[in-house]
Design a protein around this motif. Structure first.
Motif, PDB file in Angstrom:
ATOM      1  N   GLU A 165       0.828  -1.209   0.000  1.00 38.49           N
ATOM      2  CA  GLU A 165       0.000   0.000   0.000  1.00 38.49           C
ATOM      3  C   GLU A 165       0.860   1.256   0.000  1.00 38.49           C
ATOM      4  O   GLU A 165       0.516   2.247  -0.646  1.00 38.49           O
ATOM      5  CB  GLU A 165      -0.961  -0.005   1.187  1.00 38.49           C
ATOM      6  CG  GLU A 165      -2.113  -0.958   0.978  1.00 38.49           C
ATOM      7  CD  GLU A 165      -3.138  -0.928   2.089  1.00 38.49           C
ATOM      8  OE1 GLU A 165      -2.769  -0.621   3.251  1.00 38.49           O
ATOM      9  OE2 GLU A 165      -4.303  -1.212   1.784  1.00 38.49           O
ATOM     10  N   ALA A 166       1.991   1.226   0.686  1.00 38.07           N
ATOM     11  CA  ALA A 166       2.908   2.371   0.670  1.00 38.07           C
ATOM     12  C   ALA A 166       3.449   2.585  -0.748  1.00 38.07           C
ATOM     13  O   ALA A 166       3.596   3.728  -1.194  1.00 38.07           O
ATOM     14  CB  ALA A 166       4.053   2.153   1.654  1.00 38.07           C
ATOM     15  N   LEU A 167       3.722   1.501  -1.461  1.00 34.73           N
ATOM     16  CA  LEU A 167       4.208   1.619  -2.842  1.00 34.73           C
ATOM     17  C   LEU A 167       3.123   2.169  -3.761  1.00 34.73           C
ATOM     18  O   LEU A 167       3.402   3.021  -4.617  1.00 34.73           O
ATOM     19  CB  LEU A 167       4.707   0.258  -3.351  1.00 34.73           C
ATOM     20  CG  LEU A 167       5.438   0.282  -4.688  1.00 34.73           C
ATOM     21  CD1 LEU A 167       6.760   1.039  -4.565  1.00 34.73           C
ATOM     22  CD2 LEU A 167       5.687  -1.131  -5.188  1.00 34.73           C
ATOM     23  N   ILE A 168       1.887   1.730  -3.575  1.00 30.92           N
ATOM     24  CA  ILE A 168       0.770   2.258  -4.373  1.00 30.92           C
ATOM     25  C   ILE A 168       0.597   3.744  -4.096  1.00 30.92           C
ATOM     26  O   ILE A 168       0.413   4.556  -5.017  1.00 30.92           O
ATOM     27  CB  ILE A 168      -0.532   1.487  -4.077  1.00 30.92           C
ATOM     28  CG1 ILE A 168      -0.416   0.036  -4.532  1.00 30.92           C
ATOM     29  CG2 ILE A 168      -1.720   2.152  -4.765  1.00 30.92           C
ATOM     30  CD1 ILE A 168      -1.542  -0.860  -4.044  1.00 30.92           C
ATOM     31  N   ASP A 169       0.663   4.128  -2.826  1.00 31.59           N
ATOM     32  CA  ASP A 169       0.542   5.549  -2.465  1.00 31.59           C
ATOM     33  C   ASP A 169       1.689   6.362  -3.054  1.00 31.59           C
ATOM     34  O   ASP A 169       1.490   7.488  -3.524  1.00 31.59           O
ATOM     35  CB  ASP A 169       0.520   5.715  -0.947  1.00 31.59           C
ATOM     36  CG  ASP A 169      -0.757   5.172  -0.326  1.00 31.59           C
ATOM     37  OD1 ASP A 169      -1.763   5.010  -1.052  1.00 31.59           O
ATOM     38  OD2 ASP A 169      -0.743   4.873   0.889  1.00 31.59           O
ATOM     39  N   GLU A 170       2.894   5.798  -3.044  1.00 25.06           N
ATOM     40  CA  GLU A 170       4.048   6.489  -3.628  1.00 25.06           C
ATOM     41  C   GLU A 170       3.842   6.713  -5.121  1.00 25.06           C
ATOM     42  O   GLU A 170       4.126   7.786  -5.645  1.00 25.06           O
ATOM     43  CB  GLU A 170       5.322   5.680  -3.390  1.00 25.06           C
ATOM     44  CG  GLU A 170       6.580   6.330  -3.928  1.00 25.06           C
ATOM     45  CD  GLU A 170       7.814   5.467  -3.751  1.00 25.06           C
ATOM     46  OE1 GLU A 170       8.822   5.754  -4.417  1.00 25.06           O
ATOM     47  OE2 GLU A 170       7.776   4.492  -2.961  1.00 25.06           O
ATOM     48  N   TYR A 171       3.308   5.721  -5.813  1.00 32.58           N
ATOM     49  CA  TYR A 171       3.044   5.868  -7.252  1.00 32.58           C
ATOM     50  C   TYR A 171       1.966   6.927  -7.489  1.00 32.58           C
ATOM     51  O   TYR A 171       2.099   7.763  -8.374  1.00 32.58           O
ATOM     52  CB  TYR A 171       2.590   4.545  -7.876  1.00 32.58           C
ATOM     53  CG  TYR A 171       2.190   4.710  -9.313  1.00 32.58           C
ATOM     54  CD1 TYR A 171       3.142   4.740 -10.318  1.00 32.58           C
ATOM     55  CD2 TYR A 171       0.860   4.876  -9.679  1.00 32.58           C
ATOM     56  CE1 TYR A 171       2.796   4.933 -11.633  1.00 32.58           C
ATOM     57  CE2 TYR A 171       0.498   5.057 -10.990  1.00 32.58           C
ATOM     58  CZ  TYR A 171       1.463   5.087 -11.970  1.00 32.58           C
ATOM     59  OH  TYR A 171       1.109   5.289 -13.273  1.00 32.58           O
ATOM     60  N   ALA A 172       0.926   6.910  -6.676  1.00 33.37           N
ATOM     61  CA  ALA A 172      -0.208   7.815  -6.889  1.00 33.37           C
ATOM     62  C   ALA A 172       0.157   9.268  -6.648  1.00 33.37           C
ATOM     63  O   ALA A 172      -0.370  10.158  -7.315  1.00 33.37           O
ATOM     64  CB  ALA A 172      -1.362   7.407  -5.975  1.00 33.37           C
ATOM     65  N   ARG A 173       1.084   9.555  -5.729  1.00 29.69           N
ATOM     66  CA  ARG A 173       1.389  10.954  -5.422  1.00 29.69           C
ATOM     67  C   ARG A 173       2.619  11.486  -6.144  1.00 29.69           C
ATOM     68  O   ARG A 173       2.887  12.672  -6.107  1.00 29.69           O
ATOM     69  CB  ARG A 173       1.530  11.155  -3.930  1.00 29.69           C
ATOM     70  CG  ARG A 173       2.829  10.683  -3.332  1.00 29.69           C
ATOM     71  CD  ARG A 173       2.970  11.077  -1.874  1.00 29.69           C
ATOM     72  NE  ARG A 173       3.753  10.072  -1.181  1.00 29.69           N
ATOM     73  CZ  ARG A 173       3.271   9.104  -0.438  1.00 29.69           C
ATOM     74  NH1 ARG A 173       1.981   9.003  -0.258  1.00 29.69           N
ATOM     75  NH2 ARG A 173       4.049   8.229   0.146  1.00 29.69           N
ATOM     76  N   GLU A 174       3.380  10.613  -6.780  1.00 27.52           N
ATOM     77  CA  GLU A 174       4.601  11.072  -7.420  1.00 27.52           C
ATOM     78  C   GLU A 174       4.267  11.893  -8.664  1.00 27.52           C
ATOM     79  O   GLU A 174       3.593  11.423  -9.562  1.00 27.52           O
ATOM     80  CB  GLU A 174       5.485   9.891  -7.827  1.00 27.52           C
ATOM     81  CG  GLU A 174       6.812  10.331  -8.377  1.00 27.52           C
ATOM     82  CD  GLU A 174       7.747   9.158  -8.553  1.00 27.52           C
ATOM     83  OE1 GLU A 174       8.426   9.121  -9.584  1.00 27.52           O
ATOM     84  OE2 GLU A 174       7.814   8.299  -7.659  1.00 27.52           O
ATOM     85  N   PRO A 175       4.733  13.151  -8.728  1.00 22.66           N
ATOM     86  CA  PRO A 175       4.426  13.970  -9.901  1.00 22.66           C
ATOM     87  C   PRO A 175       5.280  13.555 -11.094  1.00 22.66           C
ATOM     88  O   PRO A 175       6.391  13.068 -10.947  1.00 22.66           O
ATOM     89  CB  PRO A 175       4.802  15.385  -9.447  1.00 22.66           C
ATOM     90  CG  PRO A 175       5.842  15.167  -8.402  1.00 22.66           C
ATOM     91  CD  PRO A 175       5.508  13.854  -7.734  1.00 22.66           C
ATOM     92  N   LYS A 176       4.710  13.779 -12.260  1.00 16.38           N
ATOM     93  CA  LYS A 176       5.442  13.465 -13.496  1.00 16.38           C
ATOM     94  C   LYS A 176       6.522  14.513 -13.713  1.00 16.38           C
ATOM     95  O   LYS A 176       6.331  15.684 -13.449  1.00 16.38           O
ATOM     96  CB  LYS A 176       4.470  13.437 -14.670  1.00 16.38           C
ATOM     97  CG  LYS A 176       5.114  13.020 -15.962  1.00 16.38           C
ATOM     98  CD  LYS A 176       4.060  12.662 -16.975  1.00 16.38           C
ATOM     99  CE  LYS A 176       4.681  12.395 -18.307  1.00 16.38           C
ATOM    100  NZ  LYS A 176       5.318  11.139 -18.434  1.00 16.38           N
TER     101      LYS A 176
END
Length: 184
Positions: free
Chosen positions: A170-181
């Motif tokens: 879940e931490a990895l999913i959250d990291e992907y979701a908030r990381e800006p392009k």
């Protein structure tokens, strides 16, 4: 009761470990609102069905060998071509992917996820990668991954400690979701 539902793997078999972890990752990602995209699986099933039909037609053709030589050669060529196409799809599209998803309902992003994993033979390091299903999309984020030892998620009896594993995924999913392009 907790041991009744416990997920257990053979600690000496890395395929068993990877399979259990991959199933759990799929469960975690779909629980976060991502719906599995099965289009690639359907294409592979259709290709496999075509390959089987070609083999059956070649096997049970009415004429015997000397008369059906050209027909058999055609069937063999089609069999090889369709198998080649199937292997090309697996090699280029699937790679190490364990899950393809659509974007979550109500999300601003227009791309789903590709979740892939690696657990090399004779290694305890499990690598989980989350990337966009359309990396060229304007709403695609940069891929994220972690590499951790499977020993942190399993007891000595081979039972998966789901709470720790869920927290990491879940931490990895959250990291992907908030990381800006990245800006170009």
């Amino acid at each position: 009761m907790a041991t009744k539902n416990a997920k257990k793997a053979n600690l000496l078999d890395h395929h068993s470990l990877k399979h259990l972890l991959d199933e759990s990752v799929s469960e975690i990602v779909t629980s976060r609102g991502y719906v599995e995209d099965v289009r690639l699986s359907n294409v592979k099933l259709i290709m496999g069905t075509v390959i089987i039909i070609i083999a059956l037609v070649a096997q049970f053709y009415k004429k015997k060998f000397p008369e059906n030589r050209d027909f058999l050669i055609g069937c063999i060529i089609l069999y090889v071509v369709f198998n080649g196409i199937l292997q090309f799809i697996v090699y280029t599209k699937e790679k190490n992917a364990i899950l393809f998803t659509y974007p979550p309902a109500g999300s601003f992003t227009s791309t789903g996820l590709i979740v892939s994993s690696k657990l090399p033979r004779f290694s305890d390091l499990y690598t989980l990668t989350i990337s966009s299903s359309d990396p060229k999309s304007i709403s695609a984020n940069e891929p994220v991954q972690f590499t951790k030892s499977v020993t942190r998620w399993f007891t000595k009896d081979g039972v998966l400690v789901e709470g720790l594993f869920w927290k990491d995924v879940e931490a990895l999913i959250d990291e992907y979701a908030r990381e800006p392009k990245k800006s170009k």
